[in-house]
Design an enzyme around this catalytic site. Structure first.
Site, PDB file in Angstrom:
ATOM      1  N   GLN A  83       0.888  -1.257  -0.058  1.00  0.00           N
ATOM      2  CA  GLN A  83      -0.012   0.090   0.177  1.00  0.00           C
ATOM      3  C   GLN A  83       0.884   1.258   0.114  1.00  0.00           C
ATOM      4  O   GLN A  83       1.025   1.838   0.938  1.00  0.00           O
ATOM      5  CB  GLN A  83      -0.749  -0.051   1.132  1.00  0.00           C
ATOM      6  N   PHE A  84       1.398   1.490  -1.202  1.00  0.00           N
ATOM      7  CA  PHE A  84       2.394   2.776  -1.295  1.00  0.00           C
ATOM      8  C   PHE A  84       1.689   4.079  -0.808  1.00  0.00           C
ATOM      9  O   PHE A  84       2.055   4.816  -0.398  1.00  0.00           O
ATOM     10  CB  PHE A  84       2.765   2.887  -2.667  1.00  0.00           C
ATOM     11  N   THR A  85       0.369   4.195  -1.011  1.00  0.00           N
ATOM     12  CA  THR A  85      -0.594   5.511  -0.689  1.00  0.00           C
ATOM     13  C   THR A  85      -0.364   5.775   0.878  1.00  0.00           C
ATOM     14  O   THR A  85      -0.799   6.773   1.361  1.00  0.00           O
ATOM     15  CB  THR A  85      -1.969   5.241  -1.158  1.00  0.00           C
TER      16      THR A  85
END
Length: 153
Positions: free
Chosen positions: A78-80
């Protein structure tokens, strides 16, 4: 490294209309990685998250760890989690790790989880994923490696 951890009754991740990972009672871990993260950071995060006593005992107190309840883990990249929303209306993701390094640490993180827990399911790094969960509580905790060794004020 950031882990958004949700205690779940069940969770699954779907890619291209196919369920590729699913768990029953346990933890959904949304994992964000930045370029400065290392395997040592991942080791600390795995230990901290999987040792957390966030499951209820017979008296309704949160005294049990994932292992105590024979729980399962679903890890989703989950890079966000590294969104910077300070300027404008479009988040910046410049703090998110470069894909090659982030994927390697994602795989390492899951391998370390497997040393602790029997069932470790996962999403697909970089894919468009649909995540379903039944949050138990709701019980959601954010772990940030930058804060692990910082004393409280």
């Amino acid at each position: 490294m950031r882990c958004l951890v949700q205690r779940v009754s069940e969770a699954s991740v779907t890619v291209d209309n196919k369920v590729i990972g699913q768990i029953g009672k346990g933890l959904l871990i949304l994992l964000g990685i930045e370029d400065s993260d290392t395997e040592a950071v991942a080791d600390k995060m795995v230990q901290k998250v999987l040792s957390a006593r966030i499951f209820e005992d017979q008296n309704g107190k949160t005294n049990l760890s994932l292992a105590d309840v024979n729980g399962e883990v679903l890890v989703v990249s989950q890079f966000t989690l590294y969104a910077d929303c300070r300027k404008g209306n479009r988040p910046s993701f410049t703090r998110a790790g470069a894909p090659d390094k982030a994927n390697a640490l994602y795989e390492y993180f899951m391998a370390r989880c497997r040393e602790w827990i029997n069932v470790v399911a996962h999403g697909e790094f970089g894919a468009d994923m649909k995540v379903r969960l039944l949050n138990d509580g709701p019980f959601t905790i954010m772990y940030d490696s930058d804060e692990l060794n910082t004393p409280r004020k």
